[in-house]
Design an enzyme around this catalytic site. Structure first.
Site, PDB file in Angstrom:
ATOM      1  N   CYS A  41       0.740  -1.237   0.043  1.00  0.00           N
ATOM      2  CA  CYS A  41      -0.020  -0.093  -0.084  1.00  0.00           C
ATOM      3  C   CYS A  41       1.064   1.307  -0.149  1.00  0.00           C
ATOM      4  O   CYS A  41       0.322   2.295  -0.163  1.00  0.00           O
ATOM      5  CB  CYS A  41      -0.785   0.046   1.325  1.00  0.00           C
ATOM      6  SG  CYS A  41      -0.275   0.128   2.739  1.00  0.00           S
ATOM      7  N   CYS A  98      -2.689  -2.769   8.465  1.00  0.00           N
ATOM      8  CA  CYS A  98      -2.171  -1.456   9.171  1.00  0.00           C
ATOM      9  C   CYS A  98      -1.714  -1.707  10.553  1.00  0.00           C
ATOM     10  O   CYS A  98      -1.065  -0.816  10.944  1.00  0.00           O
ATOM     11  CB  CYS A  98      -3.388  -0.661   9.004  1.00  0.00           C
ATOM     12  SG  CYS A  98      -4.342  -0.684   7.503  1.00  0.00           S
TER      13      CYS A  98
HETATM   14 FE1  FES Z   1      -1.674  -0.036   4.286  1.00  0.00          FE
HETATM   15 FE2  FES Z   1      -3.363   1.032   5.917  1.00  0.00          FE
HETATM   16  S1  FES Z   1      -3.830   0.575   3.733  1.00  0.00           S
HETATM   17  S2  FES Z   1      -1.217   0.544   6.518  1.00  0.00           S
END
Ligand code: FES
Length: 147
Positions: free
Chosen positions: A34, A103
């Site tokens: 991400c 996360c």
């Molecule tokens: Fe990767 Fe939240 S989407 S840390």
């Protein structure tokens, strides 16, 4: 996607945002998928985490998990700090949606990276602590700061 009230609260009003200038340990970790990056600063004295701050460039859940993780670690001994796993972080936030579990892993890794840095700087071994895998290290700081 549904977030708990606690997640929303820590996202809207994150605690402990910022830096600690004379930090005892700093951990910077990233998730390659991400692209989110989390940096945690710890002030440790006499084996107690006196203060914790964070800077996170990432999603709302990453901000919320950083916020709660820094809250959880304050006042803890180093051994207690190791018990702040991603699961503990999620529980403290009343859960996270499945796609956001990573996360909370980032928060655990950032805490561990900061503790690792502290241990390295002081030439000590923290039992049960392993070298964090996603540690970005100092050489890529420029990338983080530029964001
Ligand atoms: Fe990767 Fe939240 S989407 S840390």
């Amino acid at each position: 996607m549904m977030y708990s009230e606690k997640v929303m609260d820590h996202f809207m009003n994150p605690r402990n945002v910022g830096e600690i200038e004379d930090a005892s340990g700093v951990g910077t970790v990233g998730n390659a998928k991400c692209g989110d990056i989390m940096k945690i600063f710890l002030k440790i004295e006499y084996g107690i985490v006196l203060d914790a701050k964070f800077k996170t460039f990432g999603c709302g859940a990453a901000v919320a998990t950083s916020s709660i993780a820094t809250e959880l670690i304050k006042g803890k001994t180093i051994q207690e700090a190791l018990e702040i796993t991603n699961k503990a972080v999620m529980e403290a936030l009343d859960g996270l949606p499945p796609v956001k579990v990573h996360c909370s892993c980032l928060a655990e890794e950032a805490l561990h990276a900061a503790l690792w840095d502290y241990a390295e700087k002081n030439g000590i071994v923290i039992e049960g602590l392993e070298k964090p895998v996603n540690d970005i290290g100092e050489h890529e700081e420029g990338y983080y700061e530029a964001e």
